[in-house]
Motif scaffolding. Sequence first.
Motif, PDB file in Angstrom:
ATOM      1  N   ASP A   1       1.127   8.148  10.177  1.00 12.63           N
ATOM      2  CA  ASP A   1       0.734   7.022   8.855  1.00 12.63           C
ATOM      3  C   ASP A   1      -0.781   6.978   9.396  1.00 12.63           C
ATOM      4  O   ASP A   1      -1.556   6.264   8.254  1.00 12.63           O
ATOM      5  CB  ASP A   1       1.304   5.822   9.619  1.00 12.63           C
ATOM      6  CG  ASP A   1       0.969   4.722  10.708  1.00 12.63           C
ATOM      7  OD1 ASP A   1       0.993   5.568  10.767  1.00 12.63           O
ATOM      8  OD2 ASP A   1       1.499   3.759  10.857  1.00 12.63           O
TER       9      ASP A   1
ATOM     10  N   TYR B   1       9.371  12.219  10.076  1.00 13.76           N
ATOM     11  CA  TYR B   1       8.774  11.287   9.175  1.00 13.76           C
ATOM     12  C   TYR B   1       7.811  11.328   7.808  1.00 13.76           C
ATOM     13  O   TYR B   1       8.199  11.307   6.599  1.00 13.76           O
ATOM     14  CB  TYR B   1       8.153   9.745   9.855  1.00 13.76           C
ATOM     15  CG  TYR B   1       7.870   8.831   8.991  1.00 13.76           C
ATOM     16  CD1 TYR B   1       8.214   8.228   9.338  1.00 13.76           C
ATOM     17  CD2 TYR B   1       6.138   8.830   8.898  1.00 13.76           C
ATOM     18  CE1 TYR B   1       7.897   6.537   8.706  1.00 13.76           C
ATOM     19  CE2 TYR B   1       5.593   7.382   8.060  1.00 13.76           C
ATOM     20  CZ  TYR B   1       7.135   6.476   8.853  1.00 13.76           C
ATOM     21  OH  TYR B   1       6.048   5.253   8.347  1.00 13.76           O
TER      22      TYR B   1
ATOM     23  N   GLU C   1       9.097  -0.195   6.404  1.00 13.16           N
ATOM     24  CA  GLU C   1       9.888   0.637   7.566  1.00 13.16           C
ATOM     25  C   GLU C   1      11.371   0.251   8.057  1.00 13.16           C
ATOM     26  O   GLU C   1      11.663  -0.532   7.262  1.00 13.16           O
ATOM     27  CB  GLU C   1       8.918   0.268   8.463  1.00 13.16           C
ATOM     28  CG  GLU C   1       7.880   0.657   8.722  1.00 13.16           C
ATOM     29  CD  GLU C   1       7.295   2.007   9.430  1.00 13.16           C
ATOM     30  OE1 GLU C   1       8.975   2.958   9.209  1.00 13.16           O
ATOM     31  OE2 GLU C   1       6.770   3.177   9.359  1.00 13.16           O
TER      32      GLU C   1
ATOM     33  N   TRP D   1      -3.412   6.743   6.115  1.00 15.92           N
ATOM     34  CA  TRP D   1      -3.502   5.701   5.542  1.00 15.92           C
ATOM     35  C   TRP D   1      -5.385   5.516   5.847  1.00 15.92           C
ATOM     36  O   TRP D   1      -6.215   5.412   5.365  1.00 15.92           O
ATOM     37  CB  TRP D   1      -4.153   4.849   7.038  1.00 15.92           C
ATOM     38  CG  TRP D   1      -4.542   3.485   7.796  1.00 15.92           C
ATOM     39  CD1 TRP D   1      -4.465   2.488   7.164  1.00 15.92           C
ATOM     40  CD2 TRP D   1      -6.056   3.527   8.461  1.00 15.92           C
ATOM     41  NE1 TRP D   1      -6.058   0.843   7.935  1.00 15.92           N
ATOM     42  CE2 TRP D   1      -6.277   2.385   8.303  1.00 15.92           C
ATOM     43  CE3 TRP D   1      -6.688   4.333   9.492  1.00 15.92           C
ATOM     44  CZ2 TRP D   1      -7.437   1.800   8.748  1.00 15.92           C
ATOM     45  CZ3 TRP D   1      -7.823   4.506   9.813  1.00 15.92           C
ATOM     46  CH2 TRP D   1      -8.378   3.037   9.377  1.00 15.92           C
TER      47      TRP D   1
ATOM     48  N   ASN E   1      -2.520   0.549   9.580  1.00 18.96           N
ATOM     49  CA  ASN E   1      -0.314   0.455   8.692  1.00 18.96           C
ATOM     50  C   ASN E   1      -1.088   0.932   7.717  1.00 18.96           C
ATOM     51  O   ASN E   1      -1.437   0.639   7.041  1.00 18.96           O
ATOM     52  CB  ASN E   1       0.061  -0.753   9.063  1.00 18.96           C
ATOM     53  CG  ASN E   1      -0.676  -2.085   8.269  1.00 18.96           C
ATOM     54  OD1 ASN E   1      -0.303  -2.042   6.947  1.00 18.96           O
ATOM     55  ND2 ASN E   1      -1.202  -2.661   9.300  1.00 18.96           N
ATOM     56  N   ILE E   2       0.673   1.472   6.764  1.00 15.69           N
ATOM     57  CA  ILE E   2       0.611   1.948   5.709  1.00 15.69           C
ATOM     58  C   ILE E   2       1.411   0.554   4.790  1.00 15.69           C
ATOM     59  O   ILE E   2       1.939   0.846   3.762  1.00 15.69           O
ATOM     60  CB  ILE E   2       0.727   3.070   5.453  1.00 15.69           C
ATOM     61  CG1 ILE E   2       2.629   3.653   5.989  1.00 15.69           C
ATOM     62  CG2 ILE E   2      -0.101   4.402   6.024  1.00 15.69           C
ATOM     63  CD1 ILE E   2       2.344   4.693   5.922  1.00 15.69           C
ATOM     64  N   TRP E   3       2.159   0.286   4.975  1.00 11.77           N
ATOM     65  CA  TRP E   3       3.066  -0.553   4.888  1.00 11.77           C
ATOM     66  C   TRP E   3       3.081  -2.523   4.741  1.00 11.77           C
ATOM     67  O   TRP E   3       4.236  -2.904   3.978  1.00 11.77           O
ATOM     68  CB  TRP E   3       4.324  -0.562   5.830  1.00 11.77           C
ATOM     69  CG  TRP E   3       4.072  -0.707   7.531  1.00 11.77           C
ATOM     70  CD1 TRP E   3       4.394   0.496   7.918  1.00 11.77           C
ATOM     71  CD2 TRP E   3       3.508  -1.824   8.575  1.00 11.77           C
ATOM     72  NE1 TRP E   3       3.808   0.336   9.368  1.00 11.77           N
ATOM     73  CE2 TRP E   3       3.564  -1.372   9.422  1.00 11.77           C
ATOM     74  CE3 TRP E   3       3.687  -3.544   7.839  1.00 11.77           C
ATOM     75  CZ2 TRP E   3       3.560  -2.791  10.506  1.00 11.77           C
ATOM     76  CZ3 TRP E   3       3.203  -4.476   9.321  1.00 11.77           C
ATOM     77  CH2 TRP E   3       3.020  -3.445   9.955  1.00 11.77           C
TER      78      TRP E   3
ATOM     79  N   PHE F   1       1.378  12.735   3.144  1.00 10.66           N
ATOM     80  CA  PHE F   1       1.573  12.506   5.494  1.00 10.66           C
ATOM     81  C   PHE F   1       1.856  14.560   5.465  1.00 10.66           C
ATOM     82  O   PHE F   1       2.725  15.086   4.876  1.00 10.66           O
ATOM     83  CB  PHE F   1       3.225  12.122   5.129  1.00 10.66           C
ATOM     84  CG  PHE F   1       3.332  10.406   4.986  1.00 10.66           C
ATOM     85  CD1 PHE F   1       2.590  10.078   5.702  1.00 10.66           C
ATOM     86  CD2 PHE F   1       3.361   9.941   3.137  1.00 10.66           C
ATOM     87  CE1 PHE F   1       2.641   8.131   5.676  1.00 10.66           C
ATOM     88  CE2 PHE F   1       3.784   8.766   3.190  1.00 10.66           C
ATOM     89  CZ  PHE F   1       2.972   8.304   4.264  1.00 10.66           C
TER      90      PHE F   1
END
Length: 448
Positions: A193, A78, A98, A197, A165-167, A183
């Motif tokens: 994530d 990922y 995602e 974050w 969360n990053i989304w 990342f």
Amino acid sequence: MFYAAEDNNVIKVSILIPVYNVEKYLKQCLCSVVNQTLKEIEIICVDDGSTDSSGQILDDYAQKDSRIKVLHKENSGYGDSLNRALETAQGEYIGILESDDFAEPDMYEFLYQIAVSESLDCVKSNYYRYSEEGRVYHEALRNCDYGVVFSADENMEKFFTGAINIWAGIYRREFLLKNDIRFLCTPGASYQDLSFWFKVYVSAERSCFTKRAFINYRVDNSASSVKSKDKVFFICDEVAECKKYLYRTNRSLDVFYPRLIKIMYAVYRWNANRIAVSHLKEFMNRIVPEMKEDKQGRYMDRTIFEDWQWEEFRCMVELSDAFIRMQYIQRGNELCENNKVYGQMIVKYLCDRDIYIYGAGKYGKRLKHLLRQNGYNREIRYLVSEIDDCKKEGNVTCITDASLDKQKVVVVAVADVVKKVDMLEKAREQGFQQVFAIDDVIRNLFEK
């Protein structure tokens, strides 16, 4: 509805989508981005060596919409997928989606307008918890101030209370590049994530939150535990990366390290609830020395923990065997002779207390049965967050009912960790002074 991008269009948002064996949900995800009201976007999909039809689905969509760019590669994880997408991105802002989730049509237009108008490094939103049965608005940022521009060191208390969360937001691309925010690349890893974050939040000088929700976050499989032993320790790697970033970038350790200790406790506790019980002792053996070192170190700040959080932190460090036993009990497994022993101990702790059981599901009913089996004869009433949460059977009352006796002990009985935290907070907000989760009760017993 597909779109043909013009060569002279300025790309406002690059939407990065890591993809691996998600053919069941991928079309819904892609439809949600190609139909965004903001047209000046690019959609960068990274196929991480999928063995199902995901790669073909991506190629089919790319032929129909010129804004979609597909990168095919061997499986490398990922983190590596998103780093490659970041290297390719040309947008002013970066969004991450995602591949089993999907976005509301105006998400990126709404967030982009806020970001540009306030010159933001980052703008975040709430989200929906989605399953095939429907969706529920989840106010993950409920403890934060909406519409206020701030940096982490200006609003530390609220900044780190939002969900990890990053989304659910977008990030200025130049800000990510300038602060070396990438990342962690660990093949086969999970939870990658967390460090992204954390790096964003300690580096951002101008951030803002909105109360609206845009991402439909799929939770159908969220309760499944981590079965693979190889995945047990990846969360430790993410925490280590956060610590390295603080030292590497000369961030204020006095300001940020205490918050990182609290985050470490939260994510380790969360991971302990998810991993297979057969791996739990090995996981605890790995994390306890680190937690103990930080607990005794110069950056430990007891005041930023709620009382129940601090007691749980202390239990994990000082009473790790008891913590493991609690996990076995919560999951319905027998660790010692039998659960009757623990039932008797719980009754001994609660015998002279009038209680409410907050949670009328399977877990709450199991607790009531255990109490009755072991001689607890006082009245037991169930509390629920909403009266529709369960069937309207006898002795069920909403937690907000003004007639409830605030002197009684509230025992939260629920398996889901997120729900447990929400319920603990809600009970305290209603004025109850003695609020425990069932694992708190068991821990108190082990400490005696």
